[in-house]
Design a protein around this motif. Structure first.
Motif, PDB file in Angstrom:
ATOM      1  N   ALA A 184       0.839  -1.208   0.000  1.00 27.43           N
ATOM      2  CA  ALA A 184       0.000   0.000   0.000  1.00 27.43           C
ATOM      3  C   ALA A 184       0.867   1.249   0.000  1.00 27.43           C
ATOM      4  O   ALA A 184       0.596   2.214  -0.730  1.00 27.43           O
ATOM      5  CB  ALA A 184      -0.925  -0.011   1.209  1.00 27.43           C
ATOM      6  N   TRP A 185       1.944   1.254   0.797  1.00 27.63           N
ATOM      7  CA  TRP A 185       2.836   2.415   0.853  1.00 27.63           C
ATOM      8  C   TRP A 185       3.523   2.639  -0.507  1.00 27.63           C
ATOM      9  O   TRP A 185       3.602   3.759  -0.982  1.00 27.63           O
ATOM     10  CB  TRP A 185       3.872   2.246   1.951  1.00 27.63           C
ATOM     11  CG  TRP A 185       4.841   3.395   2.005  1.00 27.63           C
ATOM     12  CD1 TRP A 185       6.146   3.368   1.671  1.00 27.63           C
ATOM     13  CD2 TRP A 185       4.549   4.743   2.396  1.00 27.63           C
ATOM     14  NE1 TRP A 185       6.697   4.618   1.824  1.00 27.63           N
ATOM     15  CE2 TRP A 185       5.741   5.475   2.266  1.00 27.63           C
ATOM     16  CE3 TRP A 185       3.398   5.384   2.841  1.00 27.63           C
ATOM     17  CZ2 TRP A 185       5.803   6.833   2.566  1.00 27.63           C
ATOM     18  CZ3 TRP A 185       3.465   6.734   3.145  1.00 27.63           C
ATOM     19  CH2 TRP A 185       4.661   7.449   3.008  1.00 27.63           C
ATOM     20  N   GLU A 186       3.996   1.569  -1.116  1.00 27.45           N
ATOM     21  CA  GLU A 186       4.647   1.693  -2.426  1.00 27.45           C
ATOM     22  C   GLU A 186       3.687   2.279  -3.456  1.00 27.45           C
ATOM     23  O   GLU A 186       4.067   3.143  -4.256  1.00 27.45           O
ATOM     24  CB  GLU A 186       5.158   0.337  -2.897  1.00 27.45           C
ATOM     25  CG  GLU A 186       6.337  -0.165  -2.093  1.00 27.45           C
ATOM     26  CD  GLU A 186       6.659  -1.628  -2.349  1.00 27.45           C
ATOM     27  OE1 GLU A 186       6.086  -2.225  -3.286  1.00 27.45           O
ATOM     28  OE2 GLU A 186       7.480  -2.175  -1.603  1.00 27.45           O
ATOM     29  N   GLY A 187       2.438   1.850  -3.450  1.00 25.92           N
ATOM     30  CA  GLY A 187       1.441   2.398  -4.363  1.00 25.92           C
ATOM     31  C   GLY A 187       1.163   3.855  -4.085  1.00 25.92           C
ATOM     32  O   GLY A 187       1.042   4.665  -5.005  1.00 25.92           O
ATOM     33  N   TRP A 188       1.068   4.215  -2.804  1.00 25.22           N
ATOM     34  CA  TRP A 188       0.823   5.608  -2.420  1.00 25.22           C
ATOM     35  C   TRP A 188       1.965   6.506  -2.884  1.00 25.22           C
ATOM     36  O   TRP A 188       1.742   7.573  -3.436  1.00 25.22           O
ATOM     37  CB  TRP A 188       0.655   5.706  -0.903  1.00 25.22           C
ATOM     38  CG  TRP A 188       0.435   7.111  -0.436  1.00 25.22           C
ATOM     39  CD1 TRP A 188       1.360   7.957   0.073  1.00 25.22           C
ATOM     40  CD2 TRP A 188      -0.796   7.848  -0.487  1.00 25.22           C
ATOM     41  NE1 TRP A 188       0.791   9.157   0.360  1.00 25.22           N
ATOM     42  CE2 TRP A 188      -0.528   9.121   0.032  1.00 25.22           C
ATOM     43  CE3 TRP A 188      -2.078   7.532  -0.909  1.00 25.22           C
ATOM     44  CZ2 TRP A 188      -1.522  10.099   0.136  1.00 25.22           C
ATOM     45  CZ3 TRP A 188      -3.058   8.498  -0.802  1.00 25.22           C
ATOM     46  CH2 TRP A 188      -2.780   9.764  -0.287  1.00 25.22           C
ATOM     47  N   VAL A 189       3.198   6.047  -2.680  1.00 19.45           N
ATOM     48  CA  VAL A 189       4.365   6.842  -3.067  1.00 19.45           C
ATOM     49  C   VAL A 189       4.426   7.013  -4.588  1.00 19.45           C
ATOM     50  O   VAL A 189       4.821   8.066  -5.070  1.00 19.45           O
ATOM     51  CB  VAL A 189       5.668   6.222  -2.507  1.00 19.45           C
ATOM     52  CG1 VAL A 189       6.903   6.870  -3.099  1.00 19.45           C
ATOM     53  CG2 VAL A 189       5.678   6.338  -0.989  1.00 19.45           C
ATOM     54  N   ARG A 190       4.018   5.992  -5.344  1.00 13.62           N
ATOM     55  CA  ARG A 190       3.989   6.139  -6.798  1.00 13.62           C
ATOM     56  C   ARG A 190       3.033   7.254  -7.219  1.00 13.62           C
ATOM     57  O   ARG A 190       3.310   8.007  -8.143  1.00 13.62           O
ATOM     58  CB  ARG A 190       3.585   4.829  -7.471  1.00 13.62           C
ATOM     59  CG  ARG A 190       4.739   3.895  -7.716  1.00 13.62           C
ATOM     60  CD  ARG A 190       4.381   2.769  -8.679  1.00 13.62           C
ATOM     61  NE  ARG A 190       3.288   1.931  -8.220  1.00 13.62           N
ATOM     62  CZ  ARG A 190       3.420   0.871  -7.423  1.00 13.62           C
ATOM     63  NH1 ARG A 190       4.629   0.526  -6.998  1.00 13.62           N
ATOM     64  NH2 ARG A 190       2.383   0.165  -7.048  1.00 13.62           N
ATOM     65  N   LEU A 191       1.908   7.356  -6.524  1.00 15.20           N
ATOM     66  CA  LEU A 191       0.914   8.383  -6.849  1.00 15.20           C
ATOM     67  C   LEU A 191       1.243   9.730  -6.220  1.00 15.20           C
ATOM     68  O   LEU A 191       0.822  10.769  -6.730  1.00 15.20           O
ATOM     69  CB  LEU A 191      -0.480   7.942  -6.392  1.00 15.20           C
ATOM     70  CG  LEU A 191      -1.056   6.738  -7.127  1.00 15.20           C
ATOM     71  CD1 LEU A 191      -2.373   6.317  -6.469  1.00 15.20           C
ATOM     72  CD2 LEU A 191      -1.284   7.049  -8.595  1.00 15.20           C
ATOM     73  N   HIS A 192       1.977   9.718  -5.115  1.00 11.32           N
ATOM     74  CA  HIS A 192       2.293  10.927  -4.357  1.00 11.32           C
ATOM     75  C   HIS A 192       3.783  10.911  -3.994  1.00 11.32           C
ATOM     76  O   HIS A 192       4.133  10.672  -2.840  1.00 11.32           O
ATOM     77  CB  HIS A 192       1.440  10.995  -3.083  1.00 11.32           C
ATOM     78  CG  HIS A 192      -0.016  10.890  -3.346  1.00 11.32           C
ATOM     79  ND1 HIS A 192      -0.775  11.948  -3.771  1.00 11.32           N
ATOM     80  CD2 HIS A 192      -0.860   9.824  -3.284  1.00 11.32           C
ATOM     81  CE1 HIS A 192      -2.033  11.554  -3.934  1.00 11.32           C
ATOM     82  NE2 HIS A 192      -2.097  10.271  -3.658  1.00 11.32           N
ATOM     83  N   ALA A 243       5.392  12.197  -0.733  1.00  9.27           N
ATOM     84  CA  ALA A 243       5.217  11.478   0.535  1.00  9.27           C
ATOM     85  C   ALA A 243       6.499  10.751   0.932  1.00  9.27           C
ATOM     86  O   ALA A 243       6.759  10.569   2.116  1.00  9.27           O
ATOM     87  CB  ALA A 243       4.062  10.488   0.422  1.00  9.27           C
TER      88      ALA A 243
END
Length: 41
Positions: free
Chosen positions: A27-35, A38
């Protein structure tokens, strides 16, 4: 949120392939790809 896969295992024979640590990391890796900002926090 808290959940348990015990009922799915008992009734369906289903077993999770990932543990909670793996899911959080994914989930963190996906969030960082989008943001990307972060990752700098």
């Amino acid at each position: 949120m808290v959940a348990s896969a015990e009922r799915a295992a008992a009734e369906l024979g289903w077993r999770a392939k990932r543990d909670v640590q793996d899911m959080i990391a994914s989930a963190w890796e996906g969030w960082v790809r989008l943001h990307p900002e972060a990752a700098r926090a």
